[in-house]
Design a protein around this motif. Structure first.
Motif, PDB file in Angstrom:
ATOM      1  N   SER A 189      41.379  37.861  42.772  1.00  0.00           N
ATOM      2  CA  SER A 189      40.479  38.480  43.617  1.00  0.00           C
ATOM      3  C   SER A 189      40.856  39.292  44.262  1.00  0.00           C
ATOM      4  CB  SER A 189      41.981  36.848  44.846  1.00  0.00           C
ATOM      5  OG  SER A 189      41.433  36.869  46.272  1.00  0.00           O
ATOM      6  N   ARG A 190      42.344  40.114  44.156  1.00  0.00           N
ATOM      7  CA  ARG A 190      42.469  41.284  44.216  1.00  0.00           C
ATOM      8  C   ARG A 190      41.316  42.240  43.327  1.00  0.00           C
ATOM      9  NH1 ARG A 190      48.452  41.629  43.303  1.00  0.00           N
ATOM     10  NH2 ARG A 190      48.112  44.152  43.741  1.00  0.00           N
ATOM     11  N   LEU A 191      41.027  42.200  42.206  1.00  0.00           N
ATOM     12  CA  LEU A 191      39.912  42.601  41.355  1.00  0.00           C
ATOM     13  C   LEU A 191      39.279  42.919  42.522  1.00  0.00           C
ATOM     14  CD1 LEU A 191      40.325  41.907  37.800  1.00  0.00           C
ATOM     15  CD2 LEU A 191      41.273  44.642  38.738  1.00  0.00           C
ATOM     16  N   GLN A 192      38.439  41.954  43.334  1.00  0.00           N
ATOM     17  CA  GLN A 192      37.200  42.460  43.570  1.00  0.00           C
ATOM     18  C   GLN A 192      37.498  42.798  45.061  1.00  0.00           C
ATOM     19  OE1 GLN A 192      35.671  38.179  45.057  1.00  0.00           O
ATOM     20  NE2 GLN A 192      37.286  37.424  43.782  1.00  0.00           N
ATOM     21  N   ARG A 193      38.333  43.442  45.595  1.00  0.00           N
ATOM     22  CA  ARG A 193      38.670  44.335  46.261  1.00  0.00           C
ATOM     23  C   ARG A 193      38.379  46.320  46.261  1.00  0.00           C
ATOM     24  NH1 ARG A 193      44.060  41.799  47.214  1.00  0.00           N
ATOM     25  NH2 ARG A 193      44.278  39.929  48.505  1.00  0.00           N
ATOM     26  N   PHE A 194      38.720  46.412  44.937  1.00  0.00           N
ATOM     27  CA  PHE A 194      38.477  47.149  44.163  1.00  0.00           C
ATOM     28  C   PHE A 194      37.186  48.048  44.352  1.00  0.00           C
ATOM     29  CE2 PHE A 194      42.559  46.496  42.290  1.00  0.00           C
ATOM     30  CZ  PHE A 194      43.166  47.646  42.667  1.00  0.00           C
ATOM     31  N   SER A 195      36.994  48.551  45.603  1.00  0.00           N
ATOM     32  CA  SER A 195      35.514  49.386  45.199  1.00  0.00           C
ATOM     33  C   SER A 195      34.642  49.816  43.584  1.00  0.00           C
ATOM     34  CB  SER A 195      35.140  50.724  46.172  1.00  0.00           C
ATOM     35  OG  SER A 195      35.858  51.459  45.588  1.00  0.00           O
ATOM     36  N   GLU A 196      35.346  50.144  42.566  1.00  0.00           N
ATOM     37  CA  GLU A 196      34.620  50.896  41.515  1.00  0.00           C
ATOM     38  C   GLU A 196      33.933  49.658  41.050  1.00  0.00           C
ATOM     39  OE1 GLU A 196      38.988  53.428  42.805  1.00  0.00           O
ATOM     40  OE2 GLU A 196      38.173  51.169  42.284  1.00  0.00           O
ATOM     41  N   VAL A 197      34.490  48.381  41.393  1.00  0.00           N
ATOM     42  CA  VAL A 197      34.406  46.901  40.676  1.00  0.00           C
ATOM     43  C   VAL A 197      33.642  46.324  41.583  1.00  0.00           C
ATOM     44  CG1 VAL A 197      35.455  44.846  39.907  1.00  0.00           C
ATOM     45  CG2 VAL A 197      37.114  46.318  40.083  1.00  0.00           C
ATOM     46  N   ARG A 198      32.620  46.841  40.114  1.00  0.00           N
ATOM     47  CA  ARG A 198      31.323  45.649  40.242  1.00  0.00           C
ATOM     48  C   ARG A 198      30.364  44.227  40.443  1.00  0.00           C
ATOM     49  NH1 ARG A 198      26.326  43.617  39.462  1.00  0.00           N
ATOM     50  NH2 ARG A 198      26.785  44.237  36.900  1.00  0.00           N
ATOM     51  N   PHE A 199      31.518  44.023  39.107  1.00  0.00           N
ATOM     52  CA  PHE A 199      31.523  42.368  38.702  1.00  0.00           C
ATOM     53  C   PHE A 199      32.457  41.801  38.238  1.00  0.00           C
ATOM     54  CE2 PHE A 199      31.252  39.851  35.062  1.00  0.00           C
ATOM     55  CZ  PHE A 199      30.361  38.453  35.661  1.00  0.00           C
ATOM     56  N   VAL A 200      33.537  40.869  38.675  1.00  0.00           N
ATOM     57  CA  VAL A 200      34.445  40.178  38.069  1.00  0.00           C
ATOM     58  C   VAL A 200      34.414  38.505  37.639  1.00  0.00           C
ATOM     59  CG1 VAL A 200      36.489  39.198  38.471  1.00  0.00           C
ATOM     60  CG2 VAL A 200      36.158  41.896  39.269  1.00  0.00           C
ATOM     61  N   GLY A 201      34.253  37.975  36.566  1.00  0.00           N
ATOM     62  CA  GLY A 201      33.420  37.281  36.189  1.00  0.00           C
ATOM     63  C   GLY A 201      34.952  36.115  35.044  1.00  0.00           C
ATOM     64  N   ALA A 202      35.060  35.162  34.462  1.00  0.00           N
ATOM     65  CA  ALA A 202      35.998  34.299  33.837  1.00  0.00           C
ATOM     66  C   ALA A 202      35.145  33.882  32.440  1.00  0.00           C
ATOM     67  CB  ALA A 202      36.581  33.458  34.506  1.00  0.00           C
ATOM     68  N   PHE A 203      35.793  34.218  31.574  1.00  0.00           N
ATOM     69  CA  PHE A 203      35.236  33.920  29.950  1.00  0.00           C
ATOM     70  C   PHE A 203      35.892  33.563  29.118  1.00  0.00           C
ATOM     71  CE2 PHE A 203      33.376  37.277  32.161  1.00  0.00           C
ATOM     72  CZ  PHE A 203      30.890  37.312  31.588  1.00  0.00           C
ATOM     73  N   SER A 204      35.337  32.504  27.923  1.00  0.00           N
ATOM     74  CA  SER A 204      36.183  31.746  27.209  1.00  0.00           C
ATOM     75  C   SER A 204      36.184  32.977  26.204  1.00  0.00           C
ATOM     76  CB  SER A 204      35.489  30.851  26.654  1.00  0.00           C
ATOM     77  OG  SER A 204      34.313  31.560  26.337  1.00  0.00           O
ATOM     78  N   GLY A 205      37.311  33.094  25.113  1.00  0.00           N
ATOM     79  CA  GLY A 205      37.265  34.151  24.088  1.00  0.00           C
ATOM     80  C   GLY A 205      38.286  35.111  24.351  1.00  0.00           C
ATOM     81  N   ASN A 206      38.401  35.970  24.180  1.00  0.00           N
ATOM     82  CA  ASN A 206      39.361  36.715  23.992  1.00  0.00           C
ATOM     83  C   ASN A 206      39.870  37.253  25.339  1.00  0.00           C
ATOM     84  OD1 ASN A 206      39.935  36.807  21.187  1.00  0.00           O
ATOM     85  ND2 ASN A 206      37.525  38.729  20.770  1.00  0.00           N
ATOM     86  N   HIS A 207      38.911  37.758  26.130  1.00  0.00           N
ATOM     87  CA  HIS A 207      39.647  37.908  27.850  1.00  0.00           C
ATOM     88  C   HIS A 207      39.765  36.892  29.069  1.00  0.00           C
ATOM     89  CE1 HIS A 207      39.816  41.677  26.019  1.00  0.00           C
ATOM     90  NE2 HIS A 207      39.077  41.255  24.820  1.00  0.00           N
ATOM     91  N   ASP A 208      40.685  36.578  29.537  1.00  0.00           N
ATOM     92  CA  ASP A 208      40.272  35.656  30.492  1.00  0.00           C
ATOM     93  C   ASP A 208      39.788  36.104  31.591  1.00  0.00           C
ATOM     94  OD1 ASP A 208      42.797  34.003  29.398  1.00  0.00           O
ATOM     95  OD2 ASP A 208      43.922  35.598  30.089  1.00  0.00           O
ATOM     96  N   LEU A 209      39.651  37.189  31.682  1.00  0.00           N
ATOM     97  CA  LEU A 209      38.376  38.612  32.965  1.00  0.00           C
ATOM     98  C   LEU A 209      38.215  38.984  32.389  1.00  0.00           C
ATOM     99  CD1 LEU A 209      40.664  38.336  36.013  1.00  0.00           C
ATOM    100  CD2 LEU A 209      38.843  36.465  35.372  1.00  0.00           C
ATOM    101  N   ILE A 210      36.873  39.359  32.657  1.00  0.00           N
ATOM    102  CA  ILE A 210      36.282  40.341  32.026  1.00  0.00           C
ATOM    103  C   ILE A 210      35.540  41.272  33.403  1.00  0.00           C
ATOM    104  CG2 ILE A 210      33.451  41.227  31.208  1.00  0.00           C
ATOM    105  CD1 ILE A 210      34.382  39.551  29.053  1.00  0.00           C
ATOM    106  N   LEU A 211      35.497  42.700  33.920  1.00  0.00           N
ATOM    107  CA  LEU A 211      35.148  43.678  35.169  1.00  0.00           C
ATOM    108  C   LEU A 211      34.269  44.616  34.253  1.00  0.00           C
ATOM    109  CD1 LEU A 211      37.383  45.841  36.057  1.00  0.00           C
ATOM    110  CD2 LEU A 211      38.648  44.341  36.026  1.00  0.00           C
TER     111      LEU A 211
END
Length: 152
Positions: free
Chosen positions: A84-106
């Motif tokens: 939710s906090r990452l969505q506020r940054f104008s630089e961030v185009r995409f945020v998603g939750a993933f399985s695997g090595n990372h919890d979030l990928i942006l």
């Protein structure tokens, strides 16, 4: 909820993907249906969020020369809050939750490497619950598409 689409709907989507400015009358002529049919099908698909009209800007043409994919490891139970906090940054185009090595990928875009470093060390560093950031800078792009239609 999934919407049932027939071949006419899929053809309309194909024409719009090829040229989003194509007139309804031209699409109708190409498909051999009425303009009203095209208009009502498009309106139905828009109501059901099958697609949206957007402008796909080339980041490099507007001064965003650094594209990144950043994988984040998060503290248990904090994934939604951090996303939710990452969505506020104008630089961030995409945020998603993933399985695997990372919890979030942006995916994020920056004018230059200095802006990227500042984002990681200033902005990401201030978000409680981020345990690790794996920053990957795009070196060369081979494909950038929003098309999910297959040609049969």
């Amino acid at each position: 909820m999934s919407v049932s689409l027939d071949q006419v709907d899929m053809s309309i989507l194909g024409y719009l993907q090829a040229n989003g400015k194509e007139s309804y009358s031209e699409i109708a002529r190409c498909l051999g249906v009425s303009e009203g049919t095209v208009r009502s099908r498009i309106n139905k698909m828009l109501r059901h969020n099958v697609f949206e009209f957007i402008i796909h800007t080339n980041p490099n043409k507007i001064g965003l020369d650094v594209q990144t994919i950043i994988g984040l490891s998060t503290k248990l139970g904090m994934q939604d809050e951090i996303a939710s906090r990452l969505q506020r940054f104008s630089e961030v185009r995409f945020v998603g939750a993933f399985s695997g090595n990372h919890d979030l990928i942006l995916q994020a875009y920056f004018r230059n490497n200095e802006d990227l470093v500042n984002f990681v060390n200033r902005d990401l560093a201030q978000i409680d619950g981020i345990l690790n950031a794996d920053v990957n800078v795009e070196l060369k792009q081979y494909k950038d598409s929003f098309s999910y239609l297959t040609s049969e």
